[in-house]
Design a protein around this motif. Structure first.
Motif, PDB file in Angstrom:
ATOM      1  N   LYS A  34     -24.593 -15.292   1.631  1.00 23.24           N
ATOM      2  CA  LYS A  34     -25.539 -14.196   1.838  1.00 23.24           C
ATOM      3  C   LYS A  34     -25.354 -13.114   0.778  1.00 23.24           C
ATOM      4  O   LYS A  34     -26.329 -12.557   0.262  1.00 23.24           O
ATOM      5  N   GLN A  35     -24.096 -12.819   0.449  1.00 17.55           N
ATOM      6  CA  GLN A  35     -23.821 -11.807  -0.571  1.00 17.55           C
ATOM      7  C   GLN A  35     -24.355 -12.256  -1.925  1.00 17.55           C
ATOM      8  O   GLN A  35     -24.930 -11.461  -2.674  1.00 17.55           O
ATOM      9  N   ALA A  36     -24.171 -13.535  -2.238  1.00 19.49           N
ATOM     10  CA  ALA A  36     -24.675 -14.070  -3.503  1.00 19.49           C
ATOM     11  C   ALA A  36     -26.199 -13.989  -3.555  1.00 19.49           C
ATOM     12  O   ALA A  36     -26.786 -13.683  -4.597  1.00 19.49           O
ATOM     13  N   MET A  37     -26.847 -14.241  -2.431  1.00 17.58           N
ATOM     14  CA  MET A  37     -28.309 -14.160  -2.367  1.00 17.58           C
ATOM     15  C   MET A  37     -28.781 -12.723  -2.577  1.00 17.58           C
ATOM     16  O   MET A  37     -29.784 -12.477  -3.251  1.00 17.58           O
ATOM     17  N   GLN A  38     -28.045 -11.766  -1.991  1.00 18.91           N
ATOM     18  CA  GLN A  38     -28.402 -10.360  -2.167  1.00 18.91           C
ATOM     19  C   GLN A  38     -28.281  -9.947  -3.631  1.00 18.91           C
ATOM     20  O   GLN A  38     -29.135  -9.248  -4.168  1.00 18.91           O
ATOM     21  N   GLN A 168     -22.716   2.365 -14.728  1.00 12.80           N
ATOM     22  CA  GLN A 168     -22.205   1.004 -14.920  1.00 12.80           C
ATOM     23  C   GLN A 168     -20.903   0.785 -14.138  1.00 12.80           C
ATOM     24  O   GLN A 168     -20.698  -0.289 -13.558  1.00 12.80           O
ATOM     25  N   ILE A 169     -20.044   1.790 -14.123  1.00 12.95           N
ATOM     26  CA  ILE A 169     -18.799   1.680 -13.350  1.00 12.95           C
ATOM     27  C   ILE A 169     -19.113   1.608 -11.860  1.00 12.95           C
ATOM     28  O   ILE A 169     -18.514   0.820 -11.116  1.00 12.95           O
ATOM     29  N   ASP A 170     -20.067   2.411 -11.427  1.00 12.40           N
ATOM     30  CA  ASP A 170     -20.465   2.388 -10.016  1.00 12.40           C
ATOM     31  C   ASP A 170     -21.040   1.025  -9.633  1.00 12.40           C
ATOM     32  O   ASP A 170     -20.741   0.494  -8.556  1.00 12.40           O
ATOM     33  N   TYR A 174     -19.706  -1.673  -6.863  1.00  9.44           N
ATOM     34  CA  TYR A 174     -20.564  -2.238  -5.813  1.00  9.44           C
ATOM     35  C   TYR A 174     -20.493  -3.769  -5.817  1.00  9.44           C
ATOM     36  O   TYR A 174     -20.355  -4.405  -4.770  1.00  9.44           O
ATOM     37  N   ASP A 175     -20.589  -4.352  -7.003  1.00  9.43           N
ATOM     38  CA  ASP A 175     -20.561  -5.813  -7.109  1.00  9.43           C
ATOM     39  C   ASP A 175     -19.186  -6.385  -6.769  1.00  9.43           C
ATOM     40  O   ASP A 175     -19.089  -7.491  -6.231  1.00  9.43           O
ATOM     41  N   TYR A 176     -18.154  -5.635  -7.095  1.00 11.06           N
ATOM     42  CA  TYR A 176     -16.783  -6.121  -6.905  1.00 11.06           C
ATOM     43  C   TYR A 176     -16.446  -6.279  -5.423  1.00 11.06           C
ATOM     44  O   TYR A 176     -15.850  -7.272  -5.010  1.00 11.06           O
ATOM     45  N   ASP A 177     -16.822  -5.296  -4.625  1.00  8.64           N
ATOM     46  CA  ASP A 177     -16.582  -5.375  -3.178  1.00  8.64           C
ATOM     47  C   ASP A 177     -17.715  -4.628  -2.477  1.00  8.64           C
ATOM     48  O   ASP A 177     -17.600  -3.447  -2.149  1.00  8.64           O
ATOM     49  N   THR A 178     -18.812  -5.346  -2.272  1.00  7.59           N
ATOM     50  CA  THR A 178     -20.024  -4.722  -1.732  1.00  7.59           C
ATOM     51  C   THR A 178     -19.797  -4.124  -0.350  1.00  7.59           C
ATOM     52  O   THR A 178     -20.248  -3.011  -0.060  1.00  7.59           O
ATOM     53  N   GLN A 240     -15.872 -13.313 -15.528  1.00  4.81           N
ATOM     54  CA  GLN A 240     -16.987 -12.469 -15.950  1.00  4.81           C
ATOM     55  C   GLN A 240     -16.814 -11.033 -15.456  1.00  4.81           C
ATOM     56  O   GLN A 240     -17.108 -10.070 -16.178  1.00  4.81           O
ATOM     57  N   THR A 241     -16.318 -10.892 -14.231  1.00  2.00           N
ATOM     58  CA  THR A 241     -16.071  -9.555 -13.686  1.00  2.00           C
ATOM     59  C   THR A 241     -14.983  -8.847 -14.479  1.00  2.00           C
ATOM     60  O   THR A 241     -15.086  -7.648 -14.776  1.00  2.00           O
ATOM     61  N   ALA A 242     -13.937  -9.593 -14.833  1.00  2.00           N
ATOM     62  CA  ALA A 242     -12.851  -9.013 -15.631  1.00  2.00           C
ATOM     63  C   ALA A 242     -13.364  -8.577 -17.005  1.00  2.00           C
ATOM     64  O   ALA A 242     -12.955  -7.532 -17.530  1.00  2.00           O
ATOM     65  N   ARG A 243     -14.262  -9.355 -17.579  1.00  2.83           N
ATOM     66  CA  ARG A 243     -14.837  -8.992 -18.880  1.00  2.83           C
ATOM     67  C   ARG A 243     -15.654  -7.708 -18.774  1.00  2.83           C
ATOM     68  O   ARG A 243     -15.580  -6.833 -19.645  1.00  2.83           O
ATOM     69  N   ARG A 244     -16.435  -7.602 -17.709  1.00  6.25           N
ATOM     70  CA  ARG A 244     -17.218  -6.374 -17.500  1.00  6.25           C
ATOM     71  C   ARG A 244     -16.299  -5.166 -17.392  1.00  6.25           C
ATOM     72  O   ARG A 244     -16.559  -4.109 -17.991  1.00  6.25           O
TER      73      ARG A 244
END
Length: 328
Positions: A34-38, A168-170, A174-178, A240-244
């Protein structure tokens, strides 16, 4: 029974859902899906934008003389701008920026000349949020300024750079732990504003800690993805998250809020060099040197009063002498 209605307060039973050990992984998988779909829906809602440059022989009327558009790089735009013969009198050459949103007509593009003559006017950007809200556009303008060191720049990109970096940090947070983000942040707009203010003031310790933590966890999970599950590096979400996070950490390190402080406080505008008030010490010394103490002022005032009293005593004596002479 609650109000005459039979309620099953324990829906997790071996007969209905299986054991707890088999039920929980399924729930976690469902929530992750569900999170991935969001996230996918959110990405689809963000239309892709393309930022290019334009060069006009006449900045006021682009139809007069040469006009070049869809220029991909700053270097190419500057080269085209320099190639326009200076003896032409069609107008003042300019370099502009164009933002095209995918799925829209070209006449709906956001376009504005940034560099005209020998001046880059950034103050007018206050009235063009479509440009200042676009990180790529701000990066292109910053690169243009960097590659034209001899031109005059009116205004600063600093406040927009800080706001974009904060946004971008915000978004990464959000994406890291919605779920945690939604539980802890009530007003996202206020959250971004607070981060922006902290970045501008140099209060970035907690941001560095957060980004470093994301990088560490991303690397750890990425190793598990790659070596444990055979996932390619580019296919690992953790990598990818670590790269961001690393990119944002680098941008945070490059950002220099002191430069803005200098613009507000520096007495010598030729000395914007991360050292506040280069000429202040000399001026303060001159002020101290020319300063008169209260004691000296009192002594000076006393001397003036004594001089005045002496003059008043002498004046009656002279008047008496003149009167005696007239009587004789």
């Amino acid at each position: 029974m609650i109000g005459g209605v039979k309620v099953d307060i324990n829906p997790i039973t071996e007969g209905k859902t299986g054991t707890l050990a088999t039920y929980l992984p399924g729930v976690e998988s469902y929530l992750a899906e569900k999170q991935a779909m969001q996230k996918a829906s959110a990405l689809e809602a963000i239309l892709e934008k393309t930022v290019t440059l334009t060069v006009a022989e006449c900045g006021e009327f682009h139809s007069l003389g040469e006009f070049h558009e869809n220029i991909a790089s700053v270097e190419e735009a500057i080269a085209v701008w320099k190639s326009i013969p200076p003896e032409r009198m069609n107008g003042i050459p300019s370099i502009g920026i164009n933002i095209h949103t995918e799925g829209t007509e070209h006449y709906e593009d956001v376009e504005m000349d940034i560099f005209s003559g020998k001046v880059i006017d950034l103050e007018v950007l206050d009235y063009v949020p479509d440009i200042t809200d676009d990180p790529k556009a701000i990066e292109v303008i910053a690169e243009l300024i960097d590659k034209l060191p001899d031109i005059e720049v009116c205004g600063s990109l600093e406040k927009w750079q800080a706001a974009i970096l904060a946004s971008q940090i915000d978004q990464l947070s959000y994406d890291y732990d919605t779920y945690q983000y939604q539980d802890t942040v009530e007003d996202r707009e206020a959250q971004v504003a607070n981060i922006t203010e902290d970045i501008r003031n140099g209060n970035i310790g907690y941001l560095n800690d957060f980004l470093n933590a994301v990088i560490s966890e991303g690397v750890r999970e990425g190793i598990t993805d790659i070596f444990g599950e055979g996932v390619e590096i580019d296919g690992s979400e953790a990598v990818q998250t670590a790269r961001r996070a690393k990119e944002l950490l680098d941008k945070l390190a490059e950002y220099k809020p002191l430069a803005k402080v200098e613009e507000l406080a520096e007495q010598n505008y030729n000395m914007i060099d991360n050292v506040l008030n280069n000429g202040a010490e000399k001026k303060e010394q001159e002020q101290i040197k020319g300063r008169i103490s209260i004691k000296e002022k009192l002594a000076e005032k006393k001397a003036v009063i004594e001089q005045r009293d002496k003059a008043e005593r002498i004046l009656p004596e002279k008047e008496t002498e003149k009167k005696s002479q007239r009587e004789m």
